[in-house]
Scaffold this motif. Structure first.
Motif, PDB file in Angstrom:
ATOM      1  N   PHE A  90       0.827  -1.195   0.000  1.00 55.39           N
ATOM      2  CA  PHE A  90       0.000   0.000   0.000  1.00 55.39           C
ATOM      3  C   PHE A  90       0.868   1.254   0.000  1.00 55.39           C
ATOM      4  O   PHE A  90       0.580   2.240  -0.653  1.00 55.39           O
ATOM      5  N   PHE A  91       1.973   1.206   0.767  1.00 52.61           N
ATOM      6  CA  PHE A  91       2.895   2.326   0.793  1.00 52.61           C
ATOM      7  C   PHE A  91       4.131   2.062  -0.073  1.00 52.61           C
ATOM      8  O   PHE A  91       5.066   2.846  -0.070  1.00 52.61           O
ATOM      9  N   GLU A 106       3.294   3.210  -7.990  1.00 56.31           N
ATOM     10  CA  GLU A 106       2.673   4.076  -8.983  1.00 56.31           C
ATOM     11  C   GLU A 106       1.215   3.724  -9.224  1.00 56.31           C
ATOM     12  O   GLU A 106       0.513   4.451  -9.914  1.00 56.31           O
ATOM     13  N   ILE A 107       0.746   2.615  -8.661  1.00 57.17           N
ATOM     14  CA  ILE A 107      -0.661   2.237  -8.778  1.00 57.17           C
ATOM     15  C   ILE A 107      -1.207   2.015  -7.378  1.00 57.17           C
ATOM     16  O   ILE A 107      -0.638   1.264  -6.589  1.00 57.17           O
ATOM     17  N   GLY A 152      -9.513  -3.417  -7.607  1.00 62.55           N
ATOM     18  CA  GLY A 152      -8.631  -2.830  -6.608  1.00 62.55           C
ATOM     19  C   GLY A 152      -7.209  -3.279  -6.889  1.00 62.55           C
ATOM     20  O   GLY A 152      -6.921  -4.475  -6.863  1.00 62.55           O
ATOM     21  N   LYS A 153      -6.333  -2.334  -7.169  1.00 67.40           N
ATOM     22  CA  LYS A 153      -4.986  -2.704  -7.624  1.00 67.40           C
ATOM     23  C   LYS A 153      -3.946  -1.772  -7.014  1.00 67.40           C
ATOM     24  O   LYS A 153      -4.156  -0.571  -6.880  1.00 67.40           O
ATOM     25  N   LEU A 154      -2.803  -2.373  -6.679  1.00 62.83           N
ATOM     26  CA  LEU A 154      -1.685  -1.589  -6.187  1.00 62.83           C
ATOM     27  C   LEU A 154      -0.397  -2.230  -6.647  1.00 62.83           C
ATOM     28  O   LEU A 154      -0.383  -3.364  -7.139  1.00 62.83           O
ATOM     29  N   GLY A 155       0.693  -1.501  -6.479  1.00 63.61           N
ATOM     30  CA  GLY A 155       1.970  -2.120  -6.769  1.00 63.61           C
ATOM     31  C   GLY A 155       2.894  -1.276  -7.605  1.00 63.61           C
ATOM     32  O   GLY A 155       2.676  -0.074  -7.810  1.00 63.61           O
ATOM     33  N   THR A 156       3.937  -1.933  -8.117  1.00 60.80           N
ATOM     34  CA  THR A 156       5.005  -1.241  -8.834  1.00 60.80           C
ATOM     35  C   THR A 156       5.358  -1.973 -10.138  1.00 60.80           C
ATOM     36  O   THR A 156       6.500  -1.958 -10.572  1.00 60.80           O
ATOM     37  N   ASN A 166       5.060   8.224 -13.112  1.00 61.10           N
ATOM     38  CA  ASN A 166       3.900   8.835 -12.482  1.00 61.10           C
ATOM     39  C   ASN A 166       2.708   8.702 -13.437  1.00 61.10           C
ATOM     40  O   ASN A 166       2.794   9.078 -14.614  1.00 61.10           O
ATOM     41  N   ARG A 167       1.638   8.167 -12.940  1.00 59.18           N
ATOM     42  CA  ARG A 167       0.469   7.919 -13.778  1.00 59.18           C
ATOM     43  C   ARG A 167      -0.171   9.222 -14.233  1.00 59.18           C
ATOM     44  O   ARG A 167      -0.394  10.131 -13.433  1.00 59.18           O
ATOM     45  N   ILE A 168      -0.478   9.296 -15.528  1.00 65.11           N
ATOM     46  CA  ILE A 168      -1.186  10.448 -16.086  1.00 65.11           C
ATOM     47  C   ILE A 168      -2.673  10.108 -16.045  1.00 65.11           C
ATOM     48  O   ILE A 168      -3.148   9.230 -16.772  1.00 65.11           O
TER      49      ILE A 168
END
Length: 976
Positions: A348-349, A394-395, A433-437, A485-487
């Motif tokens: 998450f962080f 970034e997500i 629901g998505k997170l990560g690198t 960085n996400r646009i």
């Protein structure tokens, strides 16, 4: 922007060349016979110091003057009318601190808010060492170098102490009370005056290496300083430079104490017999996974329903894009759960570094010459470079109940099994629901280059009168770059994919019947699973954030001081002067940032100037000397009037500000001093607070109104209509200095009470939400917006004159030096700060003194050191105590009165245990001659590897607690 960077660096190199050339010229001058300093030289030294002057008894010499910041007398700091703590070279060397900022952070009155260990994922001013006295905010602490303002060197208008060569520091004097009448704006919580050794003769050098217990955090540093005098000590030239590289540490899971995944798992008050807040182990993300978790389903009418418990319940996407089981934990909320899938991710962080990599170097050259007793002139130039690096995910899309990222049934990247289930159950879309690198970590680089040149002089005007003056120009070139960085708009279009005419996935905007929304550059992006995207899709949806800021300061001052007449108790001292400065801000950014188009870390173009003209006068009147009523009685006072003009484009705002101070010192006996001061201080808004335009970002917030944790958009920015803060400061205390058998014993105790009105604040987003929900204040709730369903949507974190802040407490200092014979001595020093009140009107009834969380200050902080010098060997043992306290003073736990699990601010425990850290240092003199010294040193920090309190994992509160663990530093220092 790139051209300006080149110009700034070229300027820096020219300054360095100038300084080194001047030094080389001085070193090449044939040394002439040296004599004792002339009276004019001594007068020049005094004129460069602060204006507050008073006599100090020293071995019976009643006429010797020692000028110390804030009218503090003597290097020990025990005979002054206002509280001052002195940090000398000996303490810097004993702790082997490579920067003056690291050494100052050990003083109990400091709150080390900004260090490499507190940076986390946020790139602003990465790697900076910024001083924050009393926890009132770094902008309320004035930093001086040789009693002159240092140019702003961070994006918040504060001073990065990394820019000052450590070997040239003679001592740092910290006034822990209001001093605006003497020094102007910003001196609300105090003043740090860093005094340089501009009379250095010879060469000093040091080099060292450090590493942590687990093998990371490698650090290399080298320092050099040299100086010479010529022409009977009338001329002096000094040069200092240093280099420091800190490679940073690993993330949370490199430390065993951190892998327990402790967090605050919030929920509906009283549900399952649990309070609203719960400090819980093994907390994992419950609505986000690296490959994506199906969190909600959407029917043809657009109605969203939680996926949990439905036909797509417990399904996440494996890296290959196929479904796999997701195990739900217990006590789930909108973001987190206890147990279940996700152990060891901490994604998450983005598992931020416990301490970030920082590289810095600086140099300073000083040249002065005494032409006559009336004129001593000097020139000085300095350059400093600091670069810090942060990383983050970034997500981070939470999904239900927020809008989340929608994957439609016709998305060609969906597995057929999921699509078939959706079709069979009338589901037209799902929320992911998505997170990560997987697209690469969001790496940020923050770089600051600060150049400074100044010239001035001092001298005698006849009789007791003296003068000093200077002009200074400084510029900081601040550059911040964030990759991956996400646009936001592009990402949304790229994720919404459909099958094109030839069977190739394309963006829906290019396949629908509306040509007006076409985007030929759009490439369909597959976020299902991990790494299943094309390079072209990533290049379209992600970009690089660029920010280039320039902070300038042009300043100057002229001061006179003297003794116009005498009273029955001695001469009356007066000082007066005029000052002026112009601070400028100019921010340039990339076009996408300017439109708030990135996922996070946007900045917008801004510019403006603050011009100040001010004058002051100060007087000290002796009323008693060597009388049956006492040894000494003095009264002193000061007043300052300033006019500020703030300009941004066609907008101009002007205001006046008045500050004053009255002080009294009384010595009933030669070994006792009683003192008290009352002052009115101000802090004018800085360029960042005035001129930065609102920018967007994201934050995870707990909404007590709906008992959910959500991602909300934040808008932060400045306000040109800000007014200056006004503070009233009262201090009273006593000092004792031992005589006879107790000679060498020193003790001081001081009470302080600071009240700031119209405090400029950008309240934390969580504080804004909590306060609005609790009080329904129209002023606060105007900063909060919700969608039609009542879900928290955005929070405006703007600079406003909102608050009244108060801090009240006690400072203690004790020292005892015991000579044990030739080259042998035992020295003890203890400094203590006890904070009684730490309040803010935005949170009525809440006292954050004893709140050991990120927003408070511990009740007691004690730092002590005992040193033994035994001929060639030196040993020192340093201890630091942080008292037990609350996790959060706004919460109510079982230990607190009125606790109930049904309260919106209830928590299962609201206590933090105390901590005691121990550092060990040792030195050995390889060569110990009067003119030549070579010394080995070694230090062990956190000797017993004490872990942080168990209520925070490694992502939180490195302000007071050591999140790194045991570490070592060794090196060598020499002087010739």
């Amino acid at each position: 922007m790139a051209d300006r960077h080149k110009t700034a660096r070229a300027t820096a190199y020219r300054l360095l060349a100038l300084g080194s050339t001047a030094l080389g010229a001085m070193l090449s001058v044939e040394a002439m016979a040296q004599t004792a300093p002339t009276p004019a030289t001594e007068a020049a030294q005094q004129a460069e110091a602060p204006a507050d002057v008073a006599p100090q008894a020293d071995s019976g010499d009643e006429t010797r003057e020692i000028v110390v910041t804030g009218t503090r007398l003597g290097v020990s700091g025990f005979t002054a009318p206002t509280p001052v703590t002195v940090l000398g070279v000996d303490m810097i060397e004993k702790t082997s601190s490579p920067t003056i900022g690291e050494a100052l952070a050990q003083l109990p009155s400091f709150r080390p808010t900004s260090t490499p260990g507190t940076q986390g994922i946020f790139p602003a001013n990465a790697g900076a060492r910024i001083s924050d006295l009393r926890g009132l905010g770094a902008s309320r602490t004035l930093v001086l170098v040789d009693s002159r303002r240092f140019p702003p060197s961070t994006s918040t208008g504060t001073i990065d102490l990394n820019l000052i060569p450590t070997l040239l520091v003679q001592r740092a004097e910290v006034v822990t009370g209001g001093a605006s009448a003497a020094y102007g704006s910003d001196a609300v919580s105090g003043v740090i005056n860093i005094l340089l050794d501009t009379k250095l003769k010879g060469i000093k050098a040091s080099a060292g290496y450090g590493v942590t217990e687990v093998g990371d955090g490698k650090q290399y540093f080298a320092q050099f300083a040299a100086g010479t005098s010529f022409n009977d000590d009338r001329g002096h030239a000094v040069f200092g430079a240093e280099y420091n590289k800190d490679e940073g540490t690993g993330g949370c899971y490199t430390r065993t104490f951190c892998s327990n995944e402790v967090a605050d798992l919030t929920g509906v008050p009283g549900a399952d017999g649990r309070p609203a807040h719960n400090i819980t182990y093994n907390v994992r993300t419950g609505t986000l996974t690296p490959g994506g978790l199906i969190t909600a389903t959407i029917n043809a009418a657009g109605v969203r329903t939680a996926a949990k418990g439905g036909v797509l319940s417990g399904l996440q996407f494996a890296p290959n894009g196929q479904t796999t089981a997701f195990e739900y934990g217990t006590y789930s909320n909108a973001l987190f759960q206890a147990g279940g899938t996700g152990a060891g991710l901490n994604a998450f962080f983005g598992d931020p570094l416990l301490s970030i990599p920082v590289e810095r170097y600086n140099a300073l050259g000083h040249f002065e010459y005494e032409f006559s007793p009336a004129i001593t002139a000097f020139v000085e130039a300095s350059y400093g470079h600091v670069q810090g690096r942060t990383r983050g995910p970034e997500i981070r899309d939470t999904g239900y109940p927020t809008t989340g990222t929608v994957i439609s049934i016709d998305n060609p990247f969906l597995p057929s099994s999921v699509r078939d289930t959706m079709a069979a159950n009338g589901i037209v879309g799902l929320t992911l629901g998505k997170l990560g690198t997987e697209f690469g970590t969001m790496d940020s680089v923050s770089t600051r280059d600060t150049m400074r040149v100044l010239a001035g002089g001092s001298g005698e005007l006849g009789g007791s009168w003296k003068w000093d003056a200077y002009v200074q120009y400084g510029v900081t070139d601040y550059n911040q770059v964030t990759i991956n960085n996400r646009i936001t708009a592009r990402y949304a279009k790229a994720v919404d994919a459909v099958t094109g005419p030839n069977g190739t996935p394309v963006c829906r905007v290019n396949a629908d019947a509306n040509p007006a929304n076409d985007d030929p550059a759009c490439v369909a992006l597959n976020i299902i699973g991990q790494g299943n995207f094309s390079a072209a899709a990533k290049a379209y949806a992600f970009g690089t954030t660029l920010q280039d800021s320039e902070f300038t300061q042009t300043s100057g001052a002229f001061n006179v001081s003297g003794q116009p007449f005498e009273t029955w108790a001695g001469p009356v001292a007066v000082a007066a002067g005029v000052e002026g400065r112009n601070n400028g801000l100019k921010i340039q950014v990339d076009p996408i940032s300017a439109a708030n188009g990135f996922y996070i870390f946007n900045q917008t173009p801004s510019q403006g100037t603050v011009s100040v003209v001010e004058g002051y006068a100060e007087v000290a009147v002796p009323l008693l000397r060597d009388s049956p009523l006492g040894s000494k009685l003095d009264i002193n006072g000061a007043a300052r009037q300033a006019r500020y003009t703030n300009t941004s484009g066609a907008t101009k705002n002007t205001f006046d500000a008045t500050t004053w101070k009255v002080g009294l010192t009384y010595s009933p006996f030669s070994w006792m001093l009683l003192r008290a001061t009352q002052s009115r201080d101000i802090r004018a808004p800085n360029t960042s607070e005035l001129f930065t335009t609102p920018v967007g970002g994201l934050a995870a917030l707990t909404d007590t109104k709906t008992s959910t944790q959500v991602f909300a958009q934040l808008f932060t920015g400045g306000n040109i209509n800000l007014r200056p803060e006004k503070a009233k400061t009262f201090t009273a205390g006593m000092t004792l200095q031992g005589e006879g058998a107790l000679r060498g014993l020193r003790f001081s105790a001081d009470y302080y009470n600071v009240i700031i009105k119209d405090a400029i604040a950008s309240l934390g987003a969580q504080v804004i939400v909590d306060t609005c929900n609790r009080t329904n204040s129209a002023e606060i709730c105007a900063l909060v917006t919700r969608d039609s369903s009542g879900l928290l949507q955005s929070v405006s974190v703007l600079q406003l004159n909102l608050n009244e802040q108060k801090v009240r407490g006690l400072d203690f200092e004790a020292g005892y030096n015991i000579p044990l014979g030739a080259d042998r001595a035992l020295d003890l020093r203890v400094l203590t700060t006890h904070t009684i009140d730490f309040t803010n009107s935005a949170l009525p009834g809440i006292n954050r003194a004893g709140d050991n969380g990120l927003s408070g200050v511990p009740s007691w902080v004690v730092d002590g050191i005992v040193s033994l010098d035994w001929e060639r060997v030196g040993i020192n043992l340093q201890g630091r105590y942080i008292s037990k306290g609350k996790i959060d003073a706004t919460l109510v736990g079982p230990e607190d009165e009125g606790y109930s699990i049904y309260l919106a601010n209830s928590i299962n425990t609201n206590r933090v245990p105390s901590r005691f850290y121990t550092n060990l240092g040792a030195t050995f003199q390889l060569i110990d001659r009067p003119a030549n010294k070579v010394e080995l040193f070694g230090n062990v920090y956190n000797l017993f590897n004490v872990t942080p309190p168990p209520y925070w994992n490694g992502n939180n509160n490195a302000v007071y607690y050591d999140n790194i663990g045991r570490r070592y530093r060794v090196g060598i220092r020499a002087s010739f």
